[in-house]
Scaffold this active site. Structure first.
Site, PDB file in Angstrom:
ATOM      1  N   GLU A 134      -5.739  -3.881   1.238  1.00  0.00           N
ATOM      2  CA  GLU A 134      -5.791  -4.752   2.423  1.00  0.00           C
ATOM      3  C   GLU A 134      -7.017  -5.664   2.425  1.00  0.00           C
ATOM      4  O   GLU A 134      -7.154  -6.535   3.273  1.00  0.00           O
ATOM      5  CB  GLU A 134      -5.825  -3.912   3.703  1.00  0.00           C
ATOM      6  CG  GLU A 134      -4.521  -3.223   4.048  1.00  0.00           C
ATOM      7  CD  GLU A 134      -4.385  -1.843   3.447  1.00  0.00           C
ATOM      8  OE1 GLU A 134      -4.998  -1.585   2.377  1.00  0.00           O
ATOM      9  OE2 GLU A 134      -3.684  -1.012   4.031  1.00  0.00           O
ATOM     10  N   TRP A 160     -16.897  17.809  11.667  1.00  0.00           N
ATOM     11  CA  TRP A 160     -16.216  17.283  10.493  1.00  0.00           C
ATOM     12  C   TRP A 160     -16.944  17.674   9.206  1.00  0.00           C
ATOM     13  O   TRP A 160     -18.169  17.563   9.127  1.00  0.00           O
ATOM     14  CB  TRP A 160     -16.147  15.744  10.563  1.00  0.00           C
ATOM     15  CG  TRP A 160     -15.202  15.228  11.595  1.00  0.00           C
ATOM     16  CD1 TRP A 160     -14.511  15.967  12.518  1.00  0.00           C
ATOM     17  CD2 TRP A 160     -14.846  13.863  11.813  1.00  0.00           C
ATOM     18  NE1 TRP A 160     -13.749  15.142  13.302  1.00  0.00           N
ATOM     19  CE2 TRP A 160     -13.931  13.838  12.899  1.00  0.00           C
ATOM     20  CE3 TRP A 160     -15.199  12.656  11.215  1.00  0.00           C
ATOM     21  CZ2 TRP A 160     -13.374  12.661  13.380  1.00  0.00           C
ATOM     22  CZ3 TRP A 160     -14.641  11.479  11.695  1.00  0.00           C
ATOM     23  CH2 TRP A 160     -13.729  11.484  12.768  1.00  0.00           C
ATOM     24  N   LYS A 207     -11.605  19.445   9.743  1.00  0.00           N
ATOM     25  CA  LYS A 207     -12.126  19.635  11.095  1.00  0.00           C
ATOM     26  C   LYS A 207     -12.341  21.123  11.326  1.00  0.00           C
ATOM     27  O   LYS A 207     -11.402  21.880  11.500  1.00  0.00           O
ATOM     28  CB  LYS A 207     -11.176  19.024  12.119  1.00  0.00           C
ATOM     29  CG  LYS A 207     -11.090  17.528  11.898  1.00  0.00           C
ATOM     30  CD  LYS A 207     -10.339  16.772  12.960  1.00  0.00           C
ATOM     31  CE  LYS A 207     -10.517  15.289  12.716  1.00  0.00           C
ATOM     32  NZ  LYS A 207      -9.320  14.506  12.736  1.00  0.00           N
ATOM     33  N   THR A 253       0.869  -1.184   0.000  1.00  0.00           N
ATOM     34  CA  THR A 253       0.000   0.000   0.000  1.00  0.00           C
ATOM     35  C   THR A 253       0.896   1.220   0.000  1.00  0.00           C
ATOM     36  O   THR A 253       2.022   1.184   0.491  1.00  0.00           O
ATOM     37  CB  THR A 253      -0.888   0.066   1.252  1.00  0.00           C
ATOM     38  OG1 THR A 253      -0.035   0.140   2.384  1.00  0.00           O
ATOM     39  CG2 THR A 253      -1.792  -1.120   1.364  1.00  0.00           C
TER      40      THR A 253
HETATM   41  P1  ADP Z   1      -3.729   3.198  -2.438  1.00  0.00           P
HETATM   42  O1  ADP Z   1      -4.079   3.804  -1.103  1.00  0.00           O
HETATM   43  O2  ADP Z   1      -2.383   2.605  -2.509  1.00  0.00           O
HETATM   44  O3  ADP Z   1      -4.142   4.047  -3.582  1.00  0.00           O
HETATM   45  P2  ADP Z   1      -5.983   1.386  -2.336  1.00  0.00           P
HETATM   46  O4  ADP Z   1      -6.624   1.063  -3.614  1.00  0.00           O
HETATM   47  O5  ADP Z   1      -5.799   0.289  -1.386  1.00  0.00           O
HETATM   48  O6  ADP Z   1      -4.601   1.904  -2.660  1.00  0.00           O
HETATM   49  O7  ADP Z   1      -6.773   2.571  -1.667  1.00  0.00           O
HETATM   50  C1  ADP Z   1      -7.888   2.300  -0.896  1.00  0.00           C
HETATM   51  C2  ADP Z   1      -8.575   3.552  -0.505  1.00  0.00           C
HETATM   52  O8  ADP Z   1      -9.141   4.197  -1.643  1.00  0.00           O
HETATM   53  C3  ADP Z   1      -9.758   3.338   0.397  1.00  0.00           C
HETATM   54  O9  ADP Z   1      -9.367   3.172   1.733  1.00  0.00           O
HETATM   55  C4  ADP Z   1     -10.567   4.606   0.165  1.00  0.00           C
HETATM   56  O10 ADP Z   1     -10.070   5.688   0.923  1.00  0.00           O
HETATM   57  C5  ADP Z   1     -10.321   4.899  -1.288  1.00  0.00           C
HETATM   58  N1  ADP Z   1     -11.448   4.411  -2.086  1.00  0.00           N
HETATM   59  C6  ADP Z   1     -11.530   3.257  -2.755  1.00  0.00           C
HETATM   60  N2  ADP Z   1     -12.720   3.163  -3.403  1.00  0.00           N
HETATM   61  C7  ADP Z   1     -13.403   4.284  -3.108  1.00  0.00           C
HETATM   62  C8  ADP Z   1     -14.707   4.785  -3.449  1.00  0.00           C
HETATM   63  N3  ADP Z   1     -15.535   4.124  -4.244  1.00  0.00           N
HETATM   64  N4  ADP Z   1     -15.070   5.969  -2.929  1.00  0.00           N
HETATM   65  C9  ADP Z   1     -14.249   6.668  -2.121  1.00  0.00           C
HETATM   66  N5  ADP Z   1     -13.019   6.257  -1.779  1.00  0.00           N
HETATM   67  C10 ADP Z   1     -12.596   5.086  -2.255  1.00  0.00           C
END
Ligand code: ADP
Length: 545
Positions: free
Chosen positions: A332, A443, A438, A186
């Protein structure tokens, strides 16, 4: 009493075995790095994966537990490599080519990558870092002899030559379903990147869950094009779920611009496709510029990785008759967590509100939202808190114990996202916990503001960050990229948002930029935006100060 069912381990190679036996003549189409479109069948893929597995063992000495790095586009050779390496008990570690050099070397060394498979495109990247790689034994360039490049890479092997030395009659070894088979880091926003490790079992279970009709609904009657790269969070399972269901597979390679994606969607008659919003923005812009072009075969577009704006859903649904499935997940989680499909019994009004949410959990995912002290919050669609998840495809720890214990007392993993859950089980992300604004102890969701602003007819992309404010701690700053040829005013954008959100959520200021920075996985880089706008003085802050 003893249960009397057979012990049939959930191994990844069984997916390809099934595709070969029952969907052997179904096509796999790839846009190659070398240029032409390549076509073969699942039967061909399975035979070549076994050949490669045999050769990888005999010629490269790859054995159970070895980590094999890959840096490659979505293409048939990358698929073969996944199945070959996983099939002999190796661990495929996908690397994102958009990572910075320091991250790349850190990740390759941290994961102990041995052999490294790469597409032609990435030869220069690996040449530049090879001297800093401690564990890499050599490089397999995924092409044929005729296309092998001049390279300074040490210990280079030609993929097709290697494969030709293997036996298609190779028999997959018996393995334990709990062994590791895949790895993806990640983009560690705090500290170093962290390694997520998938097991044979988790990949198979996750693929089964995502095939379900209320999830991706993958079936043998579909033609599926995963545009989401195989190096991004397990390709949203499609390298497994598509062969598992026997659908025709279309792999777009390196070209992800609007024209190239359009060409494959129409020429291959793709019915189901998946990618992050940035890709769909490029396609929609291309279609807008070419109004005669339509998408007659496309029935569903899965959009995730970042929030899908309502305007994008409308564009696909109203102009191209393609249904958008909004999905949420993370590396994850293998990665799919929730998908937004219509629950029976919802009225049209209720669905209009629900369809922009991130959706309901697929089977195998449990969810809860909590406050800062871990107390569970109400599922009323209003309360928002830390989104926590549990399931067989969810990480229990990071590679080599980085980050320590990542689960709460009940075994839930903190996603780092902030969300609501409603009475019908629909989850809506309001922010990442570190991006939430914030203001005066309350929020404000940056995602809500971005989604709203992007609906303005002269806006292409919008991002919201919190900027320091002497009275309210933080206030939202809206950053806009205008559509080509347009120059909307701050007043027109704020007037467009007025009345659609609480008054105190209204952005304090609007900044116009040429471009918004993105991360390696195509998300808006709030980190870089915060650096860019560090010390930004809001007009209202000056008034207070
Ligand atoms: P990286 O953080 O390396 O880009 P990830 O694909 O694991 O890889 O990222 C996951 C994050 O992406 C989620 O925890 C969320 O914050 C965001 N995310 C994924 N899909 C969505 C969605 N449909 N809407 C909003 N946020 C999203």
């Amino acid at each position: 009493m003893k249960a009397l069912m057979q012990d049939w381990p959930l191994l990844v190679h069984t997916v390809l075995d099934h595709a070969e036996t029952y969907h052997g003549d179904v096509e796999v189409v790839s846009r190659t790095v070398e240029g032409p479109i390549h076509r073969y069948t699942y039967a061909d893929m399975a035979g070549r994966a076994r050949q490669l597995a045999d050769a990888a063992q005999k010629k490269l000495g790859i054995k159970e537990g070895d980590v094999v790095g890959t840096m490659a586009w979505n293409g048939y050779r990358h698929m073969e490599t996944w199945y070959a390496v996983m099939g002999i008990g190796g661990v495929v570690h996908t690397l994102n080519p958009r990572l910075f050099t320091e991250q790349l070397t850190y990740i390759i060394n941290h994961a102990d990558d041995g052999w490294f498979f790469l597409d032609l495109t990435f030869v220069p990247i690996l040449e530049a870092v090879q001297d800093q790689l401690d564990t890499v034994k050599g490089f397999v360039i995924m092409t044929d002899r005729a296309h092998m490049p001049e390279t300074t890479l040490k210990n280079v092997v030609c993929y097709e030559e290697l494969l030709s030395e293997g036996d298609a009659g190779f028999v997959w070894p018996k393995l334990d379903e709990t062994i590791p088979c895949g790895m993806c880091y990640t983009s560690g926003t705090t500290g170093n990147p962290k390694g997520v490790v998938y097991s044979q079992r988790s990949n198979v279970l996750h693929a089964m869950a995502t095939c379900a009709a209320d999830a991706l609904g993958v079936s043998s009657r579909e033609t599926i094009m995963p545009v989401v790269p195989m190096f991004h969070a397990n390709a949203w399972s499609m390298a497994f779920s598509v062969p598992m269901s026997g659908g025709k597979l279309v792999l777009p390679g390196a070209q992800m611009d609007g024209a190239s994606i359009f060409e494959l969607l129409t020429e291959e008659k793709v019915t189901l496709t998946a990618a992050v919003p940035t890709i769909w923005l490029m396609l929609l812009q291309y279609l807008e510029a070419n109004p005669a072009k339509k998408l007659p075969d496309l029935s569903r577009v899965v959009i995730g990785g970042a929030a899908c704006p309502e305007s994008m859903m409308d564009a696909f649904e109203q102009n191209y008759d393609a249904q958008v499935i909004h999905a949420w997940g993370m590396t994850e989680m293998s990665p799919l967590g929730s998908l937004c499909t219509r629950k029976p019994g919802l009225s049209d009004e209720e669905w209009k509100v629900a369809r922009v949410k991130q959706g309901r959990p697929a089977y195998t995912i449990e969810m809860k939202i909590t406050d800062d002290d871990g107390n569970v919050l109400a599922n009323d669609g209003k309360a928002f808190g830390h989104l926590m998840v549990r399931g067989p495809g969810v990480s229990s720890a990071y590679h080599k114990g980085e980050g320590g214990n990542i689960l709460d007392d009940e075994g839930f993993f903190d996603t780092g996202d902030v969300s609501t859950l409603d009475e019908n089980g629909y989850m809506q992300i309001t922010d990442r916990s570190k991006d939430v604004i914030k203001s005066g102890g309350e929020w404000i969701s940056s995602i809500d503001l971005e989604n709203l602003a992007i609906g303005h007819p002269e806006v292409t992309e919008a991002a919201v960050i919190g900027v320091a404010h002497p009275k309210w701690d933080e206030r939202p700053l809206l950053i806009i990229v205008a559509k080509e040829g347009c120059s909307p005013s701050q007043e027109s954008i704020l007037a467009f948002m007025e009345g659609k959100i609480a008054k105190w959520w209204m952005p304090e200021d609007v900044a116009f930029v040429e471009e918004i920075p993105h991360t390696a996985t195509g998300k808006i880089s709030k980190l870089r935006l915060r650096e860019q706008f560090k010390g930004y003085e809001l007009a209202s802050a000056k008034a207070v100060g």
